[in-house]
Design an enzyme around this catalytic site. Structure first.
Site, short mmCIF file in Angstrom:
data_model
loop_
_atom_site.label_atom_id
_atom_site.label_comp_id
_atom_site.label_asym_id
_atom_site.label_seq_id
_atom_site.Cartn_x
_atom_site.Cartn_y
_atom_site.Cartn_z
N ASP A 102 -0.66 -7.42 1.39
CA ASP A 102 -0.02 -6.10 1.47
C ASP A 102 1.50 -6.28 1.64
O ASP A 102 2.05 -6.09 2.73
CB ASP A 102 -0.62 -5.30 2.63
CG ASP A 102 -0.20 -3.84 2.62
OD1 ASP A 102 0.40 -3.39 1.63
OD2 ASP A 102 -0.48 -3.17 3.64
N SER A 129 4.25 1.83 8.44
CA SER A 129 3.89 0.84 7.42
C SER A 129 5.11 0.37 6.65
O SER A 129 6.00 1.15 6.32
CB SER A 129 2.90 1.46 6.43
OG SER A 129 1.63 1.56 7.03
N HIS A 159 0.83 -1.22 0.00
CA HIS A 159 0.00 0.00 0.00
C HIS A 159 0.86 1.26 0.00
O HIS A 159 0.38 2.34 -0.38
CB HIS A 159 -1.02 -0.01 1.15
CG HIS A 159 -0.49 0.40 2.48
ND1 HIS A 159 -0.14 -0.49 3.46
CD2 HIS A 159 -0.26 1.63 2.99
CE1 HIS A 159 0.27 0.17 4.53
NE2 HIS A 159 0.22 1.46 4.27
#
Ligand code: 4AZ
Length: 249
Positions: free
Chosen positions: A96, A197, A47
């Site tokens: 992801d 992330s 992402h």
């Protein structure tokens, strides 16, 4: 990282900082974490790359404790190419994961030092006990609505949640797939947050820290009884090794 503590890169020497070149201010702007798994290879979250950055505009920094300060221990690389998982689903964050190859002239990229070293990948069948104590790290925000990322790398302590409790009703009704693993601080303090992330969730296995997860998503940061959601790395070990082999020249 919400909660946790300021750390030193030698405590998570596989932590990478990924930046993209912005021509207007003429800077490389930090946007996500990553995880060094081999001299030329870094894992991150799919992402993070949804804007379709060109590899030539990316830069990866290893070995740095302070996000904005050059140091004698840091190693900075351009990116040769990257591969987002072809079943990544941006609606659900399923799959992801992405793999990025650092640029080098001679097949050697990162040189291993106390500040820079790869993490161990898990065996594909590794299952750790419920509530195993693990750690997360990154240069992400201290709090969800902070304006800035952390200047100093941080680490936090989280425990692996049983799958039976990692449910949509705890996560603002978003689906949870088998490719995800939940982890959280039973005290409700430490959690990954914006900017973490792509970074690591590592757990001890036979005395070594092993990569169990990649920071993926959550409902806010450090809410009580809300876990963070991580890409379940055991599901991707053959995807990773196949991609590395197919692209190692
Ligand atoms: C984010 O926005 C994000 N608490 C990452 C992880 C978590 C929340 C948000 C988990 O990148």
């Amino acid at each position: 990282i919400r909660g946790g503590q300021k750390s030193d890169i030698t405590l998570q020497p596989w932590q990478a900082a990924i930046r993209v070149y912005l021509p207007r201010p003429n800077i490389y702007s930090f946007f996500c974490g990553g995880v060094l798994i081999d001299s030329c290879w870094v894992l991150s979250a799919a992402h993070c790359f949804s804007e379709g950055y060109k590899a030539e505009n990316l830069q990866v920094t290893l070995g740095r404790t302070f996000r904005l300060q050059n140091s004698s221990s840091d190693q900075i690389f351009g990116v040769e190419d990257y591969w987002v998982h072809d079943q990544y689903d941006e609606a659900t964050e399923d799959n992801d994961i992405m793999l990025l190859k650092l640029k080098s002239d001679n097949g050697i990229c990162a040189v291993y030092t106390p500040e820079v070293r790869p993490v161990c990948l898990p065996e594909p069948d590794l299952v750790l006990p419920e509530w195993t104590e693990c750690e997360i790290s990154g240069y992400g925000k201290d709090k969800e609505f902070d304006a800035e990322y952390s200047n100093q790398v941080k680490r936090g302590h989280v425990r692996l949640w049983p799958d039976s409790q990692c449910l949509p009703e705890k996560l603002s009704n978003r689906p949870v797939t088998q490719n995800m693993i939940c982890a959280g601080d039973t005290r409700g303090l430490d959690d990954a947050c914006k900017g973490d992330s792509g970074g690591p969730l590592v757990c001890p296995k036979d005395g070594r820290l092993t990569l169990l997860g990649i920071v993926s998503w959550g409902d806010g940061c450090g809410k009580k009884d809300v876990p963070g959601v991580y890409t379940r790395v055991t599901r991707y070990v053959s995807w990773i090794t196949n991609k590395m082999q197919a692209n190692s020249n």
